[in-house]
Every structure is written in C-alpha cells, then in structure tokens.
Enzyme design. Structure first.
Site, PDB file in Angstrom:
ATOM      1  CG  ASP A 192      -1.892  -1.307   1.316  1.00 26.88           C
ATOM      2  OD1 ASP A 192      -2.415  -1.710   0.067  1.00 26.88           O
ATOM      3  OD2 ASP A 192      -2.040  -1.971   2.303  1.00 26.88           O
ATOM      4  CG  HIS A 211      -1.553  -2.150  -7.759  1.00 22.91           C
ATOM      5  ND1 HIS A 211      -0.444  -2.746  -8.616  1.00 22.91           N
ATOM      6  CD2 HIS A 211      -1.048  -2.698  -6.634  1.00 22.91           C
ATOM      7  CE1 HIS A 211       0.545  -3.390  -7.802  1.00 22.91           C
ATOM      8  NE2 HIS A 211      -0.210  -3.535  -6.723  1.00 22.91           N
TER       9      HIS A 211
HETATM   10  P1  IMP Z   1      -4.165 -12.619   1.524  1.00 22.54           P
HETATM   11  O1  IMP Z   1      -2.878 -12.881   0.716  1.00 22.54           O
HETATM   12  O2  IMP Z   1      -5.104 -12.274   0.928  1.00 22.54           O
HETATM   13  O3  IMP Z   1      -4.707 -14.186   2.165  1.00 22.54           O
HETATM   14  O4  IMP Z   1      -3.917 -11.909   2.900  1.00 22.54           O
HETATM   15  C1  IMP Z   1      -2.860 -12.217   3.732  1.00 22.54           C
HETATM   16  C2  IMP Z   1      -2.080 -10.870   4.433  1.00 22.54           C
HETATM   17  O5  IMP Z   1      -1.575 -10.220   3.441  1.00 22.54           O
HETATM   18  C3  IMP Z   1      -3.310 -10.259   5.327  1.00 22.54           C
HETATM   19  O6  IMP Z   1      -2.632  -9.720   6.308  1.00 22.54           O
HETATM   20  C4  IMP Z   1      -3.366  -9.247   4.054  1.00 22.54           C
HETATM   21  O7  IMP Z   1      -3.737  -8.073   4.792  1.00 22.54           O
HETATM   22  C5  IMP Z   1      -2.114  -8.887   3.605  1.00 22.54           C
HETATM   23  N1  IMP Z   1      -2.127  -8.403   2.285  1.00 22.54           N
HETATM   24  C6  IMP Z   1      -2.580  -9.125   0.968  1.00 22.54           C
HETATM   25  N2  IMP Z   1      -2.620  -8.238   0.012  1.00 22.54           N
HETATM   26  C7  IMP Z   1      -2.199  -7.055   0.509  1.00 22.54           C
HETATM   27  C8  IMP Z   1      -2.062  -5.925  -0.198  1.00 22.54           C
HETATM   28  O8  IMP Z   1      -2.198  -5.698  -1.423  1.00 22.54           O
HETATM   29  N3  IMP Z   1      -1.770  -4.629   0.617  1.00 22.54           N
HETATM   30  C9  IMP Z   1      -1.513  -4.971   1.828  1.00 22.54           C
HETATM   31  N4  IMP Z   1      -1.585  -6.262   2.630  1.00 22.54           N
HETATM   32  C10 IMP Z   1      -1.950  -7.057   1.790  1.00 22.54           C
END
Ligand code: IMP
Ligand code: MG
Length: 339
Positions: free
Chosen positions: A13, A43
C-alpha cells in the site's frame, strides 16, 4: 534498458501502481507486467482531473498508448475480475487489444474466494479473500485449471515469459509491477502466518513473470514514509487511530476498504532487510505529505521541505542508493522526479 522491477519495502500500500505507471510512461515501456500472487493486492492511481485507475488483476503502467499489458504465469487470474477491469478501463485506454495473460496462469474460481472468505483461520489473519492463496495451493497440488483451459480467455492468452525475455533481448524496456510488500513474504517474513501466500521480493517477481535474471536492469524499491499494515501482525511505531485522525492521515484499502494501521515513521531494521533482500538500484519515497503536510500537492522538487529533504538524505546516506522519485500527494501529478 531492460527490465525495471518495482517492489515494496514494507507491508504494501505504498503507491507501487503509481510508481510503475510513471516509470512505464517515462521509458515508453514495451510491456507493463503484473507480477505477484493474484488479485489480492489493489493498485490505484488518481489523477488531478478526477479520473482514476483501480486494478487488482491488470498492471497499471498503460498510460503510454503503445505499451502492452501482460500478467505473468505465476499470477493467479480471476476471469471475472479480469473482464471487469477491461470493461471499466477499455473505453479510456483501449486495453482489450493490448492485454494478455500467460496461458499458464492458474485460475481463481469463485469457489476459491468462497473458501477464503469462510476459512476462520485465514479470516483471523486478515486475508483479502480474493481466492489467490487457494489458487496457489491448488496449483502446487497440480489441481488448478490454467488460463489456457478457460474458453472466455481464449483471445487473451500469450506466452508472456517468452515475449518479455525477447523484448529485453531487443533492448526494450519492460516494467514489472510487484504486489504487496517484502515483509508480507511467505518464506521471508518473520511474522508467519501473518503474511501472504508467496514471496514479494525482486527475485519472486522476476520468477512470477518468467524473467531471465540477466535482464534485470533496475530495481525500484518503494519506501512509504509512514509505513502501514492491514490484517494482523506487528507494525513497529504504530500510531493510534486517534493520532491518525488528528493528523488527518487515516487510510483505507483499495481491495477491501479496511482501515490500515499506520506507523509514525520508518523502521530502519525492516528497511535494511528489504534493501538486503531486494537489491534496489533506486528508491521511491512515497506518502511524503503524510510525513509533512506542507508538501501536500507539490509537483516540483523546489517545493520539498526540510523534513522531507532530511529523510531523503538519510536514505541516501544509509544505503548509498539514490532516491529518484518523491510522492507528495494523492494524485499522479504529485509524483516528482528528483534524480
Ligand atoms: P491474503 O494474501 O489475501 O490471504 O492476505 C494475507 C495477508 O496479506 C493479510 O494480512 C492481508 O491484509 C495482507 N495483504 C494481502 N494483500 C495485500 C495488499 O495488497 N496490501 C497490503 N496487505 C495485503
Ligand atoms: Mg510468485
């Protein structure tokens, strides 16, 4: 030049999409390529005229009309999301004819999103429930379907890995857009299981798109001046929500709308690790307006203030890597080239 890889130093982010779009436009990139895991990372780019680009599947670097858009073979493709983004962006940017996904990409099925959304463990750890992690797991088990198996994608597949490496051999520039952040890496984060389902480093992104390492010319590490984290896991120097509100720097996620936890500044040990793992050749310092509201909406290096200049100096001195870009506001136009 050959490949430029855009990587985030912390927990994502940080404005990677904006930086990737800037670099692709500046270098008139032949290809803008999405690396990363799947559709879990959002994004976004906002423009001063009020228009915006929001993607979770497609890369953002398509402002130059001749740049081709690609999704690397290691990235899970959700056909619904893919076509939703094409429908939304094609009228302004003519994307249909220049967008392809690698025919080997694993597919995200609706059922995978459902599985993540109802998995108590993943929910507790803040999953975005995009289905990307399940798609990776099914792919590893050799049970996933691939883009070439999905008839609706028939006109949108290519051998992306071959295209990219051949483009680099011709001396063209390609921009590889990573996702999430170094410290969310599956096998490199200290916070497992508070992490995502694959690594989020330079080498992982090169692998996601099938890039021969010899073609990596530049690595741009995006450093968020006040890092943030969504989901669970420690965030050094975390501010209270009240303090964020007082400073008017609260943030909400693109993909999920969740409020992000924010830090008061850079954790140097985390940045040192990110530099060590990613090997950046340049740094992009983003969210400078959150560090010092005085620079908000700046469009020229002359508007940079002492606190921002001080941080740039500190970054360059500590790591001996130039800070080339400085982001001073919500708009694309606030991304300033300083070296
Ligand atoms: P998942 O990959 O969607 O299962 O998320 C796993 C962890 O990565 C969680 O803590 C999410 O909040 C974090 N996360 C996944 N995608 C993003 C992103 O684009 N930005 C920030 N954190 C992310
Ligand atoms: Mg990968």
């Amino acid at each position: 030049m050959s490949a430029i890889i855009v990587v985030d130093a912390f927990w994502g982010d940080s404005g990677k999409g904006k930086v990737a779009a800037f670099l692709a436009q500046k270098h008139q990139a032949a290809y803008s390529v999405r690396a990363g895991i799947g559709t879990n990372a959002g994004h976004s780019i906002l423009f001063a005229d009020g228009s915006e680009i929001r993607t979770r599947q497609l890369p953002c670097g398509f402002l130059h009309p001749d740049t081709q858009l690609r999704v690397g073979s290691g990235v899970a493709v959700d056909p619904e999301q893919f076509f939703a983004e094409l429908d939304q962006l094609d009228p302004s940017y003519r994307l249909r004819e220049r967008t392809r996904v690698d025919y080997r990409c694993p597919l995200i099925l609706p059922e995978y999103r459902q599985r993540e959304a109802t998995d108590v463990f993943l929910q507790e750890h803040g999953t975005t429930a995009s289905g990307s992690g399940v798609a990776r797991a099914e792919f590893a088990l050799r049970k996933a379907r691939q883009a070439r198996d999905e008839h609706v994608l028939a006109d949108y597949t290519a051998d992306v890995a071959r295209e990219l490496n051949e483009s680099c051999l011709r001396g063209e520039t390609i921009v590889v857009e990573g996702s999430q952040g170094t410290h969310l890496s599956l096998a490199l984060s200290d916070d497992y299981p508070d992490c995502t389902s694959d690594n989020c480093t330079t080498a992982a992104f090169a692998d996601d798109v099938g890039l021969n390492w010899r073609h990596i010319a530049e690595v741009c590490l995006v450093v968020k001046a006040l890092p943030s984290r969504v989901g669970t896991g420690p965030l050094p120097l975390q501010l209270t929500p009240a303090e964020e509100d007082r400073r008017d720097i609260a943030e909400y996620g693109v993909a999920t709308g969740r409020r992000r936890r924010k830090a008061s500044g850079i954790s140097w040990p985390h940045l040192e690790t990110a530099v060590l793992l990613n090997g950046p050749t340049q740094l992009a310092l983003t969210f400078c307006d959150h560090l010092d509201p005085e620079v908000a909406n700046a469009r020229h290096p002359s508007a940079l203030t002492a606190p921002v200049r001080c941080l740039i100096d500190e970054l360059e001195t500590r790591f001996n890597i130039p800070v080339t870009l400085c982001d001073c506001g919500v708009h694309f136009e606030n991304l300033i080239e300083i070296a």
